[in-house]
Design an enzyme around this catalytic site. Structure first.
Site, PDB file in Angstrom:
ATOM      1  N   ASP A  13       0.775  -1.192  -0.112  1.00  0.00           N
ATOM      2  CA  ASP A  13       0.109   0.127  -0.205  1.00  0.00           C
ATOM      3  C   ASP A  13       0.985   1.431  -0.003  1.00  0.00           C
ATOM      4  O   ASP A  13       0.406   2.349   0.389  1.00  0.00           O
ATOM      5  CB  ASP A  13      -1.101   0.197   1.356  1.00  0.00           C
ATOM      6  CG  ASP A  13      -1.901  -1.079   1.382  1.00  0.00           C
ATOM      7  OD1 ASP A  13      -2.209  -1.411   0.287  1.00  0.00           O
ATOM      8  OD2 ASP A  13      -1.850  -1.555   2.412  1.00  0.00           O
ATOM      9  N   LYS A  16       2.152   2.210  -5.125  1.00  0.00           N
ATOM     10  CA  LYS A  16       2.838   1.824  -6.316  1.00  0.00           C
ATOM     11  C   LYS A  16       2.137   2.036  -7.448  1.00  0.00           C
ATOM     12  O   LYS A  16       2.784   2.169  -8.512  1.00  0.00           O
ATOM     13  CB  LYS A  16       3.150   0.325  -6.175  1.00  0.00           C
ATOM     14  CG  LYS A  16       4.224  -0.188  -5.142  1.00  0.00           C
ATOM     15  CD  LYS A  16       4.187  -1.792  -5.006  1.00  0.00           C
ATOM     16  CE  LYS A  16       2.823  -2.465  -4.580  1.00  0.00           C
ATOM     17  NZ  LYS A  16       2.620  -2.302  -3.049  1.00  0.00           N
ATOM     18  N   GLY A  17       1.038   1.786  -7.242  1.00  0.00           N
ATOM     19  CA  GLY A  17       0.062   2.067  -8.424  1.00  0.00           C
ATOM     20  C   GLY A  17       0.036   3.403  -9.045  1.00  0.00           C
ATOM     21  O   GLY A  17       0.302   3.488 -10.339  1.00  0.00           O
ATOM     22  N   ASN A  38      -5.172 -10.123  -4.590  1.00  0.00           N
ATOM     23  CA  ASN A  38      -4.936  -9.562  -3.130  1.00  0.00           C
ATOM     24  C   ASN A  38      -4.405  -8.160  -3.212  1.00  0.00           C
ATOM     25  O   ASN A  38      -4.359  -7.290  -2.293  1.00  0.00           O
ATOM     26  CB  ASN A  38      -4.110 -10.469  -2.352  1.00  0.00           C
ATOM     27  CG  ASN A  38      -2.513 -10.829  -3.049  1.00  0.00           C
ATOM     28  OD1 ASN A  38      -2.627 -10.553  -4.128  1.00  0.00           O
ATOM     29  ND2 ASN A  38      -1.682 -11.441  -2.422  1.00  0.00           N
ATOM     30  N   GLY A  40      -4.124  -4.186  -4.510  1.00  0.00           N
ATOM     31  CA  GLY A  40      -5.179  -3.145  -5.020  1.00  0.00           C
ATOM     32  C   GLY A  40      -4.490  -1.801  -5.295  1.00  0.00           C
ATOM     33  O   GLY A  40      -4.092  -1.231  -4.269  1.00  0.00           O
ATOM     34  N   HIS A  41      -4.321  -1.500  -6.441  1.00  0.00           N
ATOM     35  CA  HIS A  41      -3.576  -0.297  -6.993  1.00  0.00           C
ATOM     36  C   HIS A  41      -4.694   0.808  -7.073  1.00  0.00           C
ATOM     37  O   HIS A  41      -5.466   0.603  -8.143  1.00  0.00           O
ATOM     38  CB  HIS A  41      -2.775  -0.639  -8.238  1.00  0.00           C
ATOM     39  CG  HIS A  41      -1.563  -1.644  -7.812  1.00  0.00           C
ATOM     40  ND1 HIS A  41      -0.895  -2.092  -8.916  1.00  0.00           N
ATOM     41  CD2 HIS A  41      -1.030  -1.780  -6.657  1.00  0.00           C
ATOM     42  CE1 HIS A  41       0.129  -2.721  -8.056  1.00  0.00           C
ATOM     43  NE2 HIS A  41      -0.146  -2.497  -7.010  1.00  0.00           N
ATOM     44  N   THR A 128      -6.157 -11.459   2.648  1.00  0.00           N
ATOM     45  CA  THR A 128      -7.399 -10.840   1.975  1.00  0.00           C
ATOM     46  C   THR A 128      -8.414 -11.539   1.631  1.00  0.00           C
ATOM     47  O   THR A 128      -9.566 -11.235   1.279  1.00  0.00           O
ATOM     48  CB  THR A 128      -6.722 -10.065   1.022  1.00  0.00           C
ATOM     49  OG1 THR A 128      -6.112 -11.416  -0.141  1.00  0.00           O
ATOM     50  CG2 THR A 128      -5.737  -8.913   1.082  1.00  0.00           C
ATOM     51  N   GLN A 222       2.168  -5.885  -3.196  1.00  0.00           N
ATOM     52  CA  GLN A 222       2.732  -6.061  -1.839  1.00  0.00           C
ATOM     53  C   GLN A 222       3.927  -5.117  -1.641  1.00  0.00           C
ATOM     54  O   GLN A 222       4.171  -4.316  -2.286  1.00  0.00           O
ATOM     55  CB  GLN A 222       2.542  -7.524  -1.487  1.00  0.00           C
ATOM     56  CG  GLN A 222       1.403  -8.255  -1.452  1.00  0.00           C
ATOM     57  CD  GLN A 222       0.724  -8.690  -2.551  1.00  0.00           C
ATOM     58  OE1 GLN A 222       1.611  -9.240  -3.324  1.00  0.00           O
ATOM     59  NE2 GLN A 222      -0.476  -8.734  -3.095  1.00  0.00           N
ATOM     60  N   THR A 237       2.611 -12.391   2.778  1.00  0.00           N
ATOM     61  CA  THR A 237       1.795 -13.241   1.807  1.00  0.00           C
ATOM     62  C   THR A 237       2.577 -14.479   1.122  1.00  0.00           C
ATOM     63  O   THR A 237       3.574 -14.650   1.938  1.00  0.00           O
ATOM     64  CB  THR A 237       1.653 -11.910   0.605  1.00  0.00           C
ATOM     65  OG1 THR A 237       0.642 -12.423  -0.223  1.00  0.00           O
ATOM     66  CG2 THR A 237       2.737 -11.635  -0.127  1.00  0.00           C
ATOM     67  N   LEU A 330       4.035  12.752   1.032  1.00  0.00           N
ATOM     68  CA  LEU A 330       5.094  13.452   2.049  1.00  0.00           C
ATOM     69  C   LEU A 330       4.191  14.668   2.532  1.00  0.00           C
ATOM     70  O   LEU A 330       4.332  15.020   3.568  1.00  0.00           O
ATOM     71  CB  LEU A 330       6.018  14.174   0.978  1.00  0.00           C
ATOM     72  CG  LEU A 330       7.098  15.029   1.856  1.00  0.00           C
ATOM     73  CD1 LEU A 330       7.809  14.025   2.723  1.00  0.00           C
ATOM     74  CD2 LEU A 330       8.159  15.752   0.750  1.00  0.00           C
TER      75      LEU A 330
HETATM   76  P1  IMP Z   1      -2.757 -12.648   1.385  1.00  0.00           P
HETATM   77  O1  IMP Z   1      -1.860 -12.149   0.433  1.00  0.00           O
HETATM   78  O2  IMP Z   1      -4.203 -12.280   0.986  1.00  0.00           O
HETATM   79  O3  IMP Z   1      -2.344 -14.025   1.734  1.00  0.00           O
HETATM   80  O4  IMP Z   1      -2.381 -11.732   2.903  1.00  0.00           O
HETATM   81  C1  IMP Z   1      -1.467 -12.090   3.454  1.00  0.00           C
HETATM   82  C2  IMP Z   1      -0.880 -10.904   4.276  1.00  0.00           C
HETATM   83  O5  IMP Z   1      -0.458  -9.877   3.081  1.00  0.00           O
HETATM   84  C3  IMP Z   1      -2.157  -9.944   4.939  1.00  0.00           C
HETATM   85  O6  IMP Z   1      -1.563  -9.437   6.078  1.00  0.00           O
HETATM   86  C4  IMP Z   1      -2.484  -8.861   4.079  1.00  0.00           C
HETATM   87  O7  IMP Z   1      -3.046  -7.845   4.562  1.00  0.00           O
HETATM   88  C5  IMP Z   1      -1.234  -8.473   3.249  1.00  0.00           C
HETATM   89  N1  IMP Z   1      -1.232  -8.150   1.769  1.00  0.00           N
HETATM   90  C6  IMP Z   1      -1.664  -8.893   0.849  1.00  0.00           C
HETATM   91  N2  IMP Z   1      -1.950  -8.013  -0.251  1.00  0.00           N
HETATM   92  C7  IMP Z   1      -1.513  -6.830   0.259  1.00  0.00           C
HETATM   93  C8  IMP Z   1      -1.698  -5.614  -0.534  1.00  0.00           C
HETATM   94  O8  IMP Z   1      -1.768  -5.472  -1.823  1.00  0.00           O
HETATM   95  N3  IMP Z   1      -1.319  -4.658   0.212  1.00  0.00           N
HETATM   96  C9  IMP Z   1      -1.014  -4.515   1.586  1.00  0.00           C
HETATM   97  N4  IMP Z   1      -1.163  -5.860   2.180  1.00  0.00           N
HETATM   98  C10 IMP Z   1      -1.382  -6.785   1.520  1.00  0.00           C
END
Ligand code: IMP
Length: 426
Positions: A13, A16-17, A38, A40-41, A128, A222, A237, A330
């Site tokens: 988060d 990056k997008g 998982n 989200g940009h 997620t 991520q 992840t 910033l």
């Molecule tokens: P998973 O990737 O859904 O298995 O989640 C594993 C961990 O990675 C969790 O703490 C999620 O909140 C985190 N996570 C997965 N994708 C993102 C992302 O795009 N941004 C921030 N955290 C992520």
């Protein structure tokens, strides 16, 4: 030949997008190499907000080739929903390619993701729940289904039958309803038909582009601290979002990676569970959360907030090959009297300049801070480094000193025009 990896250098988060979208204007090809929906940009174009999940940020530009590479796990149903959503908003002229070696996420992966989280109780990861972990587990367990098989009806049915003979045992063991081959097959073969026109050997395609001298942007999902190998395991992840993993996840030689741009916020955030040494709460955290709109794109969860942690940033630089940093948001820090940066941890009375391997140790560290003076001036219209208030300049220079990475970009607002580039990266 010119390549650039854009990757998150914290817990995801980081924005990056926005940077990928900004740099994509110069790219010929944009590649997503790992993860799935998982991610989200959020991208803002002419005040219109677009939330991308599986699709690379180059999709808005008809000139750019967008690739979903072999290291990804792709949910075909969600991918098509995302594509149809873009088409409905006028994004119809795009180039999309999907690796025949990427794995597919099916409904039972999502079911199992939720079930394992429930089973873990207080030790849950906070995933997620999009089935990412169970899909990568199947890949490692050699019972996954790849896009190449998926788009051939006969092979898809055969793979699904074999996989479900095992997955149904797992579902049964967890007290969950079993899944019928026909139910999934009948629904998903329709998605496969629609997706098949995008499918190819993307490793070959990327090599052709490299040989042509194209500019290739590898868009990470991520962040390094969520890396399955180098992150805060098990609160991570299931793939590696590092620059180091890009060659493997795309089927290209490591020699092709020129630059790695680590994206970080001017502070730190985290969603989900797990240790977070510089976490802050109360009014200060709320101030930053509200100014930075720190709520998950996918899950809408409020993000945890902390000061900038240069121990983890420096670690991220080392394990993933970051040579440049992009500092996002910033402007969110404007108005604070003081800003803290963590430069070192204390672990049982000893100074520590790296991230410890075990959770127990990481939970025990006390961050040591440098306190800098904040700034009150509005910086959202700033167009160069020189226009920044002196204290903001000092803040940026301090980050460079502590992380050993050069700041190439900083951002002072959500729009493309509020991104200030200090260095050519392609
Ligand atoms: P998973 O990737 O859904 O298995 O989640 C594993 C961990 O990675 C969790 O703490 C999620 O909140 C985190 N996570 C997965 N994708 C993102 C992302 O795009 N941004 C921030 N955290 C992520």
């Amino acid at each position: 030949m010119s390549t650039l990896v854009v990757e998150g250098s914290q817990w995801g988060d980081e924005g990056k997008g926005k940077i990928t979208d900004y740099l994509a204007q110069e790219a010929d090809v944009v590649v997503r190499s790992q993860g799935g929906n998982n991610a989200g940009h959020t991208i803002v174009i002419n005040n219109e907000k677009f939330a991308l999940r599986s699709i690379p940020s180059g999709i808005f530009n008809p000139r750019i080739k967008n690739i979903l590479a072999n290291g990804m796990v792709i949910n075909p149903k969600q991918l098509l929903e995302e594509l149809h959503g873009l088409e409905a908003r006028g994004i119809k002229d795009y180039k999309l390619y999907i690796s025949n070696r990427a794995h597919i996420v099916l409904p039972y992966h999502e079911t199992l993701d939720g079930a394992y989280e429930d089973y873990k109780g207080s030790r849950k990861i906070g995933t997620t729940k999009h089935g990412i972990g169970p899909c990568y587990s199947d890949k490692a367990n050699r019972i996954g289904i790849r896009i190449g098989e998926f788009v051939n009806e006969e092979e898809f049915k055969e793979c699904l039958t074999n996989t479900l003979s095992i997955k149904n045992m797992e579902l049964k063991m967890l007290g969950l309803p079993e899944v019928s081959v026909d139910e999934i097959f009948n629904e998903y073969k329709e998605y496969a038909k629609e997706i098949s026109k995008f499918v190819c050997d993307t490793s070959l395609l990327i090599e052709e582009e490299l040989e042509k001298g194209s500019k290739i942007l590898f868009e990470g999902a991520q962040g390094v601290m969520l890396c399955i190998d180098h992150g805060t395991y098990p609160y991570v992840t299931s793939s590696s979002p590092t620059g180091a993993a890009v060659p493997l996840n795309c089927g290209i030689a490591p020699k092709y990676i020129n630059n790695v741009l680590g994206i970080c916020k001017a502070y730190t955030t985290r969603v989900g569970s797990g240790p977070f040494p510089t976490e802050i709460d109360g009014d200060l955290a709320n101030y930053i959360r509200e100014r930075g709109h720190e709520y998950g794109t996918v899950t809408k969860r409020p993000r945890r907030i902390g000061w900038l942690d240069c121990v983890t940033l420096n670690y991220a630089r080392r394990v993933s090959g970051i040579n440049y940093l992009s500092i996002m948001l910033l402007d969110v820090l404007t108005g604070l009297d003081e800003i803290k940066i963590c430069y070192e941890y204390d672990l049982d009375g000893k100074a520590l300049n790296t991230v410890p391997a075990t959770l127990k140790e990481l939970e025990k560290v006390t961050p040591k801070y440098i306190t800098l003076k904040g700034w009150k001036e509005d910086i959202t219209q700033v167009k160069s480094f020189d226009e920044l208030p002196e204290n903001a300049k000092i803040y940026i220079r301090k980050i460079e000193e502590l992380t050993k990475a050069e700041v190439a970009i900083f951002s002072v607002g959500p729009d493309r025009s509020q991104t200030i580039k200090l260095k050519e990266l392609f």
